[in-house]
Design an enzyme around this catalytic site. Structure first.
Site, PDB file in Angstrom:
ATOM      1  N   SER A 110      18.624 -16.364  11.628  1.00  8.41           N
ATOM      2  CA  SER A 110      17.920 -15.193  11.118  1.00  8.41           C
ATOM      3  C   SER A 110      16.455 -15.523  10.869  1.00  8.41           C
ATOM      4  O   SER A 110      16.133 -16.512  10.224  1.00  8.41           O
ATOM      5  CB  SER A 110      18.587 -14.738   9.824  1.00  8.41           C
ATOM      6  OG  SER A 110      17.908 -13.638   9.338  1.00  8.41           O
ATOM      7  N   GLY A 111      15.586 -14.709  11.397  1.00  5.84           N
ATOM      8  CA  GLY A 111      14.146 -14.924  11.193  1.00  5.84           C
ATOM      9  C   GLY A 111      13.520 -15.803  12.257  1.00  5.84           C
ATOM     10  O   GLY A 111      12.324 -16.093  12.178  1.00  5.84           O
ATOM     11  N   THR A 115      14.560 -10.635  17.585  1.00  3.66           N
ATOM     12  CA  THR A 115      14.241  -9.219  17.811  1.00  3.66           C
ATOM     13  C   THR A 115      12.867  -9.092  18.454  1.00  3.66           C
ATOM     14  O   THR A 115      12.680  -8.308  19.399  1.00  3.66           O
ATOM     15  CB  THR A 115      14.305  -8.466  16.477  1.00  3.66           C
ATOM     16  OG1 THR A 115      15.596  -8.671  15.923  1.00  3.66           O
ATOM     17  CG2 THR A 115      14.071  -6.983  16.671  1.00  3.66           C
ATOM     18  N   ASN A 160      14.286 -13.014   6.301  1.00  6.11           N
ATOM     19  CA  ASN A 160      13.498 -12.245   7.278  1.00  6.11           C
ATOM     20  C   ASN A 160      13.182 -10.879   6.692  1.00  6.11           C
ATOM     21  O   ASN A 160      14.075 -10.178   6.219  1.00  6.11           O
ATOM     22  CB  ASN A 160      14.324 -12.114   8.565  1.00  6.11           C
ATOM     23  CG  ASN A 160      13.551 -11.411   9.678  1.00  6.11           C
ATOM     24  OD1 ASN A 160      12.428 -10.966   9.463  1.00  6.11           O
ATOM     25  ND2 ASN A 160      14.164 -11.350  10.841  1.00  6.11           N
ATOM     26  N   SER A 163      15.006  -8.109   9.033  1.00 10.95           N
ATOM     27  CA  SER A 163      16.202  -8.722   9.583  1.00 10.95           C
ATOM     28  C   SER A 163      17.124  -7.672  10.192  1.00 10.95           C
ATOM     29  O   SER A 163      17.390  -6.626   9.589  1.00 10.95           O
ATOM     30  CB  SER A 163      16.920  -9.476   8.466  1.00 10.95           C
ATOM     31  OG  SER A 163      18.028 -10.128   9.010  1.00 10.95           O
ATOM     32  N   SER A 164      17.587  -7.966  11.410  1.00  7.97           N
ATOM     33  CA  SER A 164      18.518  -7.029  12.043  1.00  7.97           C
ATOM     34  C   SER A 164      19.856  -7.163  11.329  1.00  7.97           C
ATOM     35  O   SER A 164      20.413  -8.249  11.267  1.00  7.97           O
ATOM     36  CB  SER A 164      18.697  -7.381  13.520  1.00  7.97           C
ATOM     37  OG  SER A 164      17.453  -7.614  14.113  1.00  7.97           O
ATOM     38  N   GLY A 390      21.166 -13.268  13.665  1.00  2.00           N
ATOM     39  CA  GLY A 390      21.187 -14.720  13.792  1.00  2.00           C
ATOM     40  C   GLY A 390      22.141 -15.382  12.818  1.00  2.00           C
ATOM     41  O   GLY A 390      22.641 -14.761  11.866  1.00  2.00           O
ATOM     42  N   GLU A 392      23.594 -17.215   9.876  1.00  2.00           N
ATOM     43  CA  GLU A 392      23.105 -17.057   8.501  1.00  2.00           C
ATOM     44  C   GLU A 392      23.856 -17.966   7.537  1.00  2.00           C
ATOM     45  O   GLU A 392      25.087 -18.076   7.597  1.00  2.00           O
ATOM     46  CB  GLU A 392      23.330 -15.611   8.022  1.00  2.00           C
ATOM     47  CG  GLU A 392      22.261 -14.678   8.452  1.00  2.00           C
ATOM     48  CD  GLU A 392      22.506 -13.252   7.985  1.00  2.00           C
ATOM     49  OE1 GLU A 392      21.587 -12.455   8.102  1.00  2.00           O
ATOM     50  OE2 GLU A 392      23.630 -12.950   7.514  1.00  2.00           O
TER      51      GLU A 392
HETATM   52  N1  LIG Z   1       6.364 -14.065  18.851  1.00  2.00           N
HETATM   53  C1  LIG Z   1       6.048 -13.802  17.573  1.00  2.00           C
HETATM   54  N2  LIG Z   1       4.757 -13.631  17.233  1.00  2.00           N
HETATM   55  C2  LIG Z   1       4.430 -13.332  15.969  1.00  2.00           C
HETATM   56  N3  LIG Z   1       5.296 -13.171  14.973  1.00  2.00           N
HETATM   57  C3  LIG Z   1       6.616 -13.326  15.263  1.00  2.00           C
HETATM   58  C4  LIG Z   1       7.041 -13.623  16.588  1.00  2.00           C
HETATM   59  N4  LIG Z   1       8.391 -13.727  16.557  1.00  2.00           N
HETATM   60  C5  LIG Z   1       8.781 -13.457  15.264  1.00  2.00           C
HETATM   61  N5  LIG Z   1       7.700 -13.225  14.498  1.00  2.00           N
HETATM   62  C6  LIG Z   1       7.726 -12.918  13.056  1.00  2.00           C
HETATM   63  O1  LIG Z   1       8.965 -13.298  12.537  1.00  2.00           O
HETATM   64  C7  LIG Z   1       9.620 -12.202  11.933  1.00  2.00           C
HETATM   65  C8  LIG Z   1      11.096 -12.282  12.144  1.00  2.00           C
HETATM   66  O2  LIG Z   1      11.368 -12.145  13.518  1.00  2.00           O
HETATM   67  P1  LIG Z   1      12.635 -11.371  14.023  1.00  2.00           P
HETATM   68  O3  LIG Z   1      12.851 -10.165  13.249  1.00  2.00           O
HETATM   69  O4  LIG Z   1      12.495 -11.251  15.459  1.00  2.00           O
HETATM   70  O5  LIG Z   1      13.758 -12.378  13.687  1.00  2.00           O
HETATM   71  P2  LIG Z   1      15.251 -12.310  14.135  1.00  2.00           P
HETATM   72  O6  LIG Z   1      15.533 -13.544  14.856  1.00  2.00           O
HETATM   73  O7  LIG Z   1      15.504 -11.074  14.822  1.00  2.00           O
HETATM   74  O8  LIG Z   1      15.992 -12.317  12.759  1.00  2.00           O
HETATM   75  P3  LIG Z   1      17.324 -11.610  12.367  1.00  2.00           P
HETATM   76  O9  LIG Z   1      18.427 -12.374  12.940  1.00  2.00           O
HETATM   77  O10 LIG Z   1      17.315 -11.621  10.924  1.00  2.00           O
HETATM   78  O11 LIG Z   1      17.225 -10.261  12.915  1.00  2.00           O
HETATM   79  C9  LIG Z   1       9.016 -11.010  12.533  1.00  2.00           C
HETATM   80  O12 LIG Z   1       9.066  -9.936  11.641  1.00  2.00           O
HETATM   81  C10 LIG Z   1       7.598 -11.455  12.803  1.00  2.00           C
HETATM   82  O13 LIG Z   1       6.806 -11.282  11.645  1.00  2.00           O
HETATM   83 MG   LIG Z   2      16.497  -9.424  14.504  1.00  2.00          MG
END
Ligand SMILES: Nc1ncnc2c1ncn2[C@@H]1O[C@H](COP(=O)(O)OP(=O)(O)OP(=O)(O)O)[C@@H](O)[C@H]1O
Ligand SMILES: [Mg+2]
Length: 1078
Positions: A110-111, A115, A160, A163-164, A390, A392
């Site tokens: 997660s994070g 996404t 996050n 977070s999804s 992700g 967790e």
């Molecule tokens: N390529 C990137 N460039 C800039 N910031 C990023 C990038 N990837 C992720 N982030 C930052 O990290 C944060 C978390 O990313 P994201 O929501 O994609 O995580 P995730 O893997 O989907 O987590 P979860 O499993 O909780 O959904 C985003 O809100 C963003 O601020």
């Molecule tokens: Mg996500």
């Protein structure tokens, strides 16, 4: 930017090593060092062969610009520095060009940035695939589905901020050209417990905060909401505001996105009403109320909130209130209603809120799918993008984490299967020399969870369905019995005494050693959440609302469709959907993005080595690198390899008749590829270095261009020929048609002209005939008419006398006849004398006979004159002619004339022949004597008179002496030119002679005679008979005469007469002779 200008390459300005396969030496430390080095230089992407490792930068990097998209477009994977775009491009191109369905598997805790990565992939594909109004709309809808789903399905967690809280798998569908047609989204298990309760420092789903912050006053009023978050029990208070997140602005974005995706305004309204209702449900509170019979009962504390919810959902308040107070259980057609105590009431309320929200979310996904689904039914190529929650590890992990982590285990499994296990097995199977590389296979953990007989999920299901008292503790006990021996399962209560003294493991927990680390789960709530029960009273109440959306969300509430069958548990549902997902992924070509979280602080620039090392380990990245290093970059069955590259070798192109393995061998030998670069497997060719592959691809591309030119050439030739033949054919057809058209026109013209002429001729003939016939008819009619008239006339004539009508006319005619008769008889008697001079005429007896009478008078007079004339002899007639002549000459001109009328013209008064005195004279006269008389000749000189015999014969007049008869002069009548007389009663007359004639020597003669009228008349007539000319007779009281040489004027004056009637002449002078007349 033209590709030739792109300078970057995998090797240009490379920080560390772009592809870990090239790391030297390869250890975990060097691997981490490389990642850190690159991360510190803002290079967040690193390859392991074709796998992309992405380290979350937690800051915005300028590497997602449209220029970057252009840079990576249609470039080989290893050509440029590592980037998520390179992977997206590779996947998109092999989908488009090689017709292979793709899936992009994004994993990480997660994070870690899954996404974000999925959105980057989607936006890249959207940017490079086809363009056009329709395609753009599809792309826009696909991209805009993200903000909608994130608002309803994402929340701030400790790890996050976005977070999804649901799993998402999206299939993007393309046509054969690579243009997007639409998509299908599958969602996996929303973490609905968050709706009613959030761990400390976390938030509920974004939409609640967005609605309250961004909704207009009107909207909030309409939804009966207050703007303050603290008004709502369901909204965690401690982290309501998230740094750097503008909920109000996001609300606008979401609304806009909903509109683009295709939500109607009223649909958005319905959705927000449900959201508001869920929020307000949290504010319903219950208080205990004891009943006489000792049963606990609950009552709603403040019914105002309930009332508003009912108004929002169009619900009967009493129905909902009852559903919160009672529970009806139906068993064997018997309904038993029990009251709910306060705890149960709260449970019911939260269950309703969770269910309402969860179903709303599923409805949203379906609604979006409806909008974005491909319209055409053509064969589709699919690119799946998996962004699942992700891995967790929380302080307090519950059923949700268990499910989420299970899902991640499965994904890891598929990764291991495809990249580590299968690959190595394949080398062996293909007979390639291979030393096995060890790796951790998490299949054992998957088994622990999903095994149908003794897996944790199966145990849980069994427990849930078991009759009797079922609690989370009984479930744990069961686990302890069944799973205790499992090496990955830990519990204080387990039979294995290993954990008995492990104080870190509380009694009501069990721990699983996941691939990504140990996770301790609290069993509390497992059974409930797996059961996912909503009291039937509540679902029925919801079905009864007037709210169309809510009603459709609870179809089982419809009493007609009610079934006693238990719905499948949440765990088994999830397991089934994950299994389907895995099956689906296995049919596609996988592309991996492995996301790594650099720190727990969500902060940029921090690379927590320990944290990353942990992730590198559990993700099996080192093993991944090793397998890739030892193995081959590329493998392909001989058939497809030959099919793909056979055009590079003259022997294999266009057809290779022998085995494909031999074909590939011939091909590679001819291309002079170094033998160490490839190995021949049993059914596949293995290519060691990607560069070799790219070389092959480049050669193929160039060759394809040549072939394309050849095909183009042939095609163009064919097309031109076909076109020409077609044109020729068309030209013939057109000219035939044109000729036909003109001939036809001409023919029609001729025809019409002929027709006109014909019609004229016919008309003319017809008219002629008609005229003839008419004439004939008229003739016949005329004849008939004439005959009729004639007969009529005859009949009338015959019968007229018998008609009284004709009597008048007859009488009239008769009377007129009588009158005429009488008139003529009377006239006979009354006729005047026969004298022509008689003037009298009897008076007219009748007025109507006026004309007749006058005419009769005229006729009678003419007749009388004729009678009178008939009495005359020739002699007498001559006398009268002379008299008439005399009258014409002198009547009313000379006064003497009246005297002469009574005198008969005797002519020969002298009777010369009888008188002997004039014997001599008689002898001299040979012709008949017209006149013989004695006249007085006036002397020219003195005017004295002397008597002379005047003798006129037919051609001469002779003057002779009266006494002797001696001829004095003979003058031919032709010499006489004129005669002059006076107007008086005198007898003087002058005879003018022709000048120069012999007779005129002495000049004109002057005579006097009483018989002047007779003399001049006879002279006039004699000259006329002789010369046929009429002489001039001048009658005037003054006239000129020629005497010798002189012209003498004879002038008449009246005066007393001395010698009777004779005039007296007196010569006054040479020029005047005066004549005195009475
Ligand atoms: N390529 C990137 N460039 C800039 N910031 C990023 C990038 N990837 C992720 N982030 C930052 O990290 C944060 C978390 O990313 P994201 O929501 O994609 O995580 P995730 O893997 O989907 O987590 P979860 O499993 O909780 O959904 C985003 O809100 C963003 O601020
Ligand atoms: Mg996500």
């Amino acid at each position: 930017m033209p590709k030739s200008e792109v300078k970057t390459s995998l090797l240009d300005n490379m920080i560390g090593v772009g592809d870990s396969v090239l790391l030297e030496p390869l250890t975990e430390d060097t691997f981490l060092e490389n990642l850190k080095n690159r991360f510190d230089h803002s290079e967040i992407y690193t390859y392991i062969g074709s796998v992309v490792i992405s380290v979350n930068p937690y800051r915005h990097l300028p590497v997602y610009t449209p220029e970057k998209v252009e840079e990576y477009r249609n470039r080989n994977f290893y050509e440029l520095s590592p980037h998520i775009y390179a992977l997206a491009d590779e996947a998109y191109r092999s989908l488009r060009d090689q017709d292979k369905d793709q899936c992009i598997l994004i994993t990480g805790e997660s994070g870690a940035g899954k996404t974000e990565a999925s959105k980057l992939v989607m936006s890249y594909v959207a940017a490079v695939c086809g363009k056009g109004a329709e395609v753009n709309q599809v792309k826009e809808q696909l991209l805009q589905s993200n903000p909608v789903l994130e608002a309803f399905g994402n929340a701030k967690t400790m790890r996050n901020d976005n977070s999804s809280r649901f799993g998402k798998y999206m299939d993007i569908e393309f046509d054969f050209k690579g243009d997007p047609l639409g998509g299908v989204i599958s969602n996996y298990l929303l973490e609905k417990s968050r709706v009613v309760k959030q761990p400390r420092g976390e938030r509920n789903f974004h939409i609640f905060y967005q609605l309250l912050s961004g909704g207009s006053e009107d909207l909030l009023k309409q939804l009966k909401l207050e703007r303050e978050f603290n008004q709502y029990n369901y909204l965690g208070l401690d982290s309501a505001k998230v740094n750097g997140v503008d909920d109000a602005a996001n609300f606008r974005t979401v609304k806009n996105a909903m509109q683009i995706v295709g939500f109607m305004d009223d649909e958005v309204e319905l959705v927000l009403e449900v959201v508001a209702a869920v929020l307000k449900l949290g504010n319903i509170e219950f208080k205990p109320e004891s009943r006489v019979n000792g049963l606990d009962e609950s009552r709603i504390q403040d019914k105002n909130e309930l009332k508003e919810i009912c108004e929002l959902l169009g619900q009967d308040q009493a129905v909902l209130e009852r559903a919160f107070s009672f529970r009806t259980v139906e068993a064997k057609q018997e309904k038993v209603s029990t009251t709910l105590n306060v705890a149960q009431a709260y449970y019911a309320r939260d269950a309703l809120a969770k269910n309402l929200y969860n179903r709303l979310f599923t409805w949203l996904v379906n609604r979006i799918n409806e909008s974005i689904k491909a319209q055409s039914k053509v064969r589709k190529k699919v690119m799946g993008v998996l962004d699942i929650y992700g891995f967790e590890i929380f302080e307090n992990n519950s059923f949700e984490q268990f499910i989420i982590n299970y899902c991640n285990e499965k994904l890891q499994q598929i990764f291991i299967e495809l990249t580590l296990k299968e690959e190595q097995e394949e080398y062996i199977k293909e007979g390639i020399e291979w030393t096995h590389i060890e790796y951790f296979n998490n299949a054992i953990i998957c088994e622990l969870i999903e095994n149908n007989t003794n897996g944790i999920l199966a145990m849980l299901d069994e427990e849930c369905l078991r009759p009797g008292t079922v609690t989370d503790e009984t479930f744990l006990e069961k686990l302890n019995q069944v799973c205790a021996v499992h090496e990955r399962f830990e519990s204080r209560m387990s039979k294995s005494s290993r954990f008995l003294n492990d104080t870190t493991l509380p009694h009501n927990c069990f721990r699983i050693q996941h691939y990504a680390g140990k996770v301790m789960y609290h069993v509390e709530g497992f059974v409930d959440k797996n059961n996912d029960l909503l009291y039937r009273d509540l679902s029925q109440a919801m079905w009864k609302t007037n709210h169309v959306l809510v009603k459709s969300l609870f179809p089982e509430g419809n009493p007609a469709k009610m079934s006693l069958k238990r719905p499948p548990t949440a765990g088994s549902q999830f397991k089934a959907s994950v299994a389907t997902l895995m099956k689906n992924l296995q049919t596609k070509n996988p592309n991996y993005i492995r996301c790594i979280k650099p720190n727990d602080q969500k902060a940029p620039h921090i690379f927590a080595e320990a944290l990353v090392r942990h992730q590198v380990r559990y993700l099996g990245l080192m093993e991944n690198v090793r397998v890739r290093r030892a193995g081959y970059a590329f493998k392909q069955p001989y058939e497809s390899c030959l099919e793909r590259y056979k055009m590079l070798c003259s022997q294999t192109w266009p057809h290779w008749r022998q085995g494909s393995r031999d074909g590939v061998k011939v091909l590679l030998t001819e291309l002079q590829i170094p033998p160490e670069e490839f190995s021949y497997g049993r059914s596949k060719i293995f290519i060691r270095n990607p560069r070799t592959l790219f070389e092959l691809e480049d050669l193929r591309k160039r060759r394809l261009e040549d072939l394309a030119t050849l095909i183009q050439k042939i095609y163009r030739g064919w097309k031109c020929r076909t076109n020409f033949l077609l044109m020729k054919k068309s030209q013939i057809i057109i000219s035939a048609w044109t000729k036909r058209h003109f001939q036809r026109k001409k023919y029609l013209q001729l025809k019409s002209v002929t027709l006109i002429i014909q019609s004229y001729i016919r008309g003319w003939k017809a008219r002629k005939l008609l005229r003839e016939l008419k004439h004939q008819k008229r003739c016949e009619e005329s004849a008939t008419t004439i005959a009729a008239y004639w007969r009529g006339f005859q009949v009338r004539r015959e019968y007229r006398k018998f008609f009284r009508a004709n009597a008048g006319k007859k009488i009239y005619e008769f009377t007129i006849q009588r009158i005429m008769q009488k008139y003529f008889l009377e006239m006979k008697k009354k006729l005047p004398s026969m004298s022509p001079t008689e003037k009298t005429w009897p008076p007219r007896p009748y007025f109507f006979l006026d004309d007749t009478h006058t005419e009769l008078k005229r006729i009678f007079h003419l007749w009388r004159c004729k009678k009178y004339r008939d009495q005359f002899t020739e002699q007498k007639k001559a006398i009268f002619e002379e008299k008439l002549e005399a009258s014409e000459l002198f009547k009313d001109k000379k006064a003497l004339y009246t005297n002469s009328v009574q005198q008969p013209f005797q002519g020969d008064y002298l009777e010369i022949s009888k008188n002997p005195k004039y014997q001599k004279l008689n002898g001299a006269v040979e012709e008949k004597i017209v006149l013989a008389d004695v006249v007085n000749k006036i002397n020219r000189a003195n005017g004295k008179v002397a008597p002379r015999i005047f003798l006129l014969t037919q051609s001469n007049f002779i003057l002779a002496d009266q006494k002797s008869g001696q001829i004095k002069s003979t003058i031919p009548v032709m010499d006489i030119t004129s005669v002059s007389v006076s107007k008086q009663t005198d007898g003087l007359f002058a005879v003018h002679l022709k000048e120069g004639s012999t007779a005129a020597a002495k000049g004109d003669f002057l005579f006097t005679s009483d018989r002047l009228i007779e003399i001049i008349t006879k002279l006039y007539r004699t000259i006329f008979f002789k010369t046929n000319q009429k002489i001039n007779v001048e009658i005037n009281n003054e006239f000129l005469v020629q005497f010798n040489q002189d012209k003498v004027c004879v002038k008449f004056i009246q005066g007393a007469q001395k010698n009777g009637n004779l005039p007296t002449c007196k010569r006054k002078n040479n020029r005047l002779l005066e004549v005195t007349v009475p």
